[in-house]
Design an enzyme around this catalytic site. Structure first.
Site, short mmCIF file in Angstrom:
data_model
loop_
_atom_site.label_atom_id
_atom_site.label_comp_id
_atom_site.label_asym_id
_atom_site.label_seq_id
_atom_site.Cartn_x
_atom_site.Cartn_y
_atom_site.Cartn_z
N TYR A 185 0.83 -1.22 0.00
CA TYR A 185 0.00 0.00 0.00
C TYR A 185 0.87 1.26 0.00
O TYR A 185 0.62 2.21 -0.77
CB TYR A 185 -0.88 -0.07 1.25
CG TYR A 185 -1.90 1.04 1.40
CD1 TYR A 185 -3.11 1.01 0.71
CD2 TYR A 185 -1.67 2.10 2.28
CE1 TYR A 185 -4.06 2.00 0.89
CE2 TYR A 185 -2.62 3.10 2.46
CZ TYR A 185 -3.81 3.04 1.77
OH TYR A 185 -4.75 4.03 1.95
N LYS A 199 0.92 4.20 -2.81
CA LYS A 199 0.53 5.57 -2.45
C LYS A 199 1.68 6.55 -2.68
O LYS A 199 1.45 7.71 -3.01
CB LYS A 199 0.03 5.61 -1.00
CG LYS A 199 -1.29 4.86 -0.79
CD LYS A 199 -2.41 5.43 -1.67
CE LYS A 199 -3.79 4.86 -1.32
NZ LYS A 199 -4.84 5.42 -2.19
P1 NDP Z 1 -13.54 2.39 1.75
O1 NDP Z 1 -13.03 1.01 1.87
O2 NDP Z 1 -14.46 2.93 2.78
O3 NDP Z 1 -14.26 2.56 0.32
C1 NDP Z 1 -13.59 2.13 -0.82
C2 NDP Z 1 -14.33 2.60 -2.06
O4 NDP Z 1 -13.54 2.22 -3.20
C3 NDP Z 1 -15.68 1.97 -2.23
O5 NDP Z 1 -16.53 2.89 -2.84
C4 NDP Z 1 -15.40 0.79 -3.17
O6 NDP Z 1 -16.51 0.44 -3.97
C5 NDP Z 1 -14.35 1.43 -4.06
N1 NDP Z 1 -13.49 0.45 -4.73
C6 NDP Z 1 -12.61 -0.42 -4.19
N2 NDP Z 1 -12.03 -1.16 -5.17
C7 NDP Z 1 -12.57 -0.72 -6.33
C8 NDP Z 1 -12.40 -1.09 -7.69
N3 NDP Z 1 -11.56 -2.06 -8.06
N4 NDP Z 1 -13.12 -0.43 -8.64
C9 NDP Z 1 -13.98 0.54 -8.29
N5 NDP Z 1 -14.19 0.94 -7.02
C10 NDP Z 1 -13.49 0.30 -6.06
O7 NDP Z 1 -12.25 3.30 1.60
P2 NDP Z 1 -11.92 4.78 2.15
O8 NDP Z 1 -13.06 5.68 1.86
O9 NDP Z 1 -11.40 4.66 3.51
O10 NDP Z 1 -10.68 5.15 1.22
C11 NDP Z 1 -10.82 5.90 0.02
C12 NDP Z 1 -9.42 6.25 -0.49
O11 NDP Z 1 -8.71 6.98 0.51
C13 NDP Z 1 -8.55 5.02 -0.81
O12 NDP Z 1 -7.74 5.28 -1.93
C14 NDP Z 1 -7.70 4.88 0.44
O13 NDP Z 1 -6.50 4.21 0.17
C15 NDP Z 1 -7.49 6.34 0.79
N6 NDP Z 1 -7.11 6.57 2.17
C16 NDP Z 1 -7.96 6.25 3.21
C17 NDP Z 1 -7.60 6.50 4.51
C18 NDP Z 1 -8.49 6.20 5.66
O14 NDP Z 1 -8.04 6.42 6.82
N7 NDP Z 1 -9.69 5.74 5.49
C19 NDP Z 1 -6.28 7.09 4.82
C20 NDP Z 1 -5.49 7.39 3.69
C21 NDP Z 1 -5.91 7.15 2.41
P3 NDP Z 1 -17.59 -0.71 -3.46
O15 NDP Z 1 -18.36 -0.07 -2.31
O16 NDP Z 1 -18.43 -0.97 -4.63
O17 NDP Z 1 -16.76 -1.87 -3.00
#
Ligand code: NDP
Length: 242
Positions: free
Chosen positions: A150, A154
């Site tokens: 990851y 990133k």
């Molecule tokens: P969540 O796990 O809550 O949500 C993930 C989202 O990404 C969902 O909408 C999911 O869709 C979608 N998704 C995952 N894989 C795919 C794919 N192959 N194609 C299309 N959509 C996909 O994640 P977060 O909201 O926590 O994270 C969002 C972003 O922020 C990510 O890039 C994460 O790495 C980054 N981030 C998050 C942090 C945190 O503390 N939460 C910290 C730092 C960065 P579905 O619902 O259909 O599965």
């Protein structure tokens, strides 16, 4: 103006889609499998008086991405803002990490950013303007044990952001990244209490962040007020140091 937000069915992406709709953007809400949740986000966006479209597409599938961009461009009249937010974790120590765990995180968190940016740039070039906003992470800035896959992706997103900003800047297209710290979503909900307690101790503001605190920064980067910012990574982490 139109925005495509990947992974907008839940968490940070959902908050970004809602904020951009509030800002007056027509919004395409991408999701992988949470159709009902994405439709609900679309209805809430539409209540702000903008066009909203939930669009299924696995961002690791190049052909599906091309189809999605075509659909959004046809139905919403172009893409002015792309937010590459979709992402996954497959956390484990390097010695236990499988090739599959590495490749899945590569495909979802970095390759997808390449694929989708490449697909939207021609439209932005034609319009002589656009915004690409990539969601990175503090793990990409500082590294985090158990997240070599990851953190690498990133960090890759940050390098990609800087390089692409230099390729497209002459056409007034900006490319920036946001690096969130610990934000309360399903992704961090999976972490053990030990990890959470440890993280909290290292956050200057002594609390986890909320998805809308990331969305506000994305909203700024998408706005006219941010027209002179490109190639940057904005950390939004409550002062976390890993
Ligand atoms: P969540 O796990 O809550 O949500 C993930 C989202 O990404 C969902 O909408 C999911 O869709 C979608 N998704 C995952 N894989 C795919 C794919 N192959 N194609 C299309 N959509 C996909 O994640 P977060 O909201 O926590 O994270 C969002 C972003 O922020 C990510 O890039 C994460 O790495 C980054 N981030 C998050 C942090 C945190 O503390 N939460 C910290 C730092 C960065 P579905 O619902 O259909 O599965």
């Amino acid at each position: 103006m139109t925005a495509l937000v990947t992974g907008a069915s839940r968490g940070i992406g959902k908050a970004i889609a809602l904020q951009l709709a509030k800002d007056g953007f027509d919004v395409a809400i991408n999701y992988a499998s949470s159709a009902a949740m994405a439709e609900e986000v679309a209805s809430t966006c539409a209540a702000y008086g903008v066009k909203a479209l939930a669009v299924q597409c696995d961002v690791t599938d190049g052909a599906a991405c091309a189809e999605m961009v075509k659909t959004v461009e046809e139905q919403l009249g172009g893409i002015d803002v792309l937010v590459n937010n979709a992402g996954i974790t497959r956390d484990t120590l390097l010695m236990r990490m499988s090739d599959q765990q590495f490749d899945e995180v590569y495909n979802a968190n970095l390759k997808s950013v390449f694929t989708l940016s490449k697909l939207v740039i021609p439209g932005m070039m034609k319009k002589r303007g656009g915004r690409i906003i990539n969601i990175s992470s503090v793990a990409g800035l500082y590294g985090n044990a158990g997240q070599t896959n990851y953190a690498a992706m990133k960090a890759g997103v940050i390098g990609f952001t800087k390089a692409l900003s230099k390729e497209v800047g002459a056409r007034s297209i900006t490319v920036n990244a946001v690096a969130p710290g610990f934000i309360e979503t399903d992704m961090t909900g999976e972490l053990s209490e030990n990890i959470k307690t440890d993280a909290l101790a290292r956050i200057v503001l002594k609390r986890f962040g909320q998805p809308d605190e990331i969305a506000k920064v994305v909203s700024f980067l998408a706005s006219e007020d941010a027209a002179y910012i490109t190639g940057q990574t904005i950390e939004v982490s409550g002062g976390l140091s890993l």
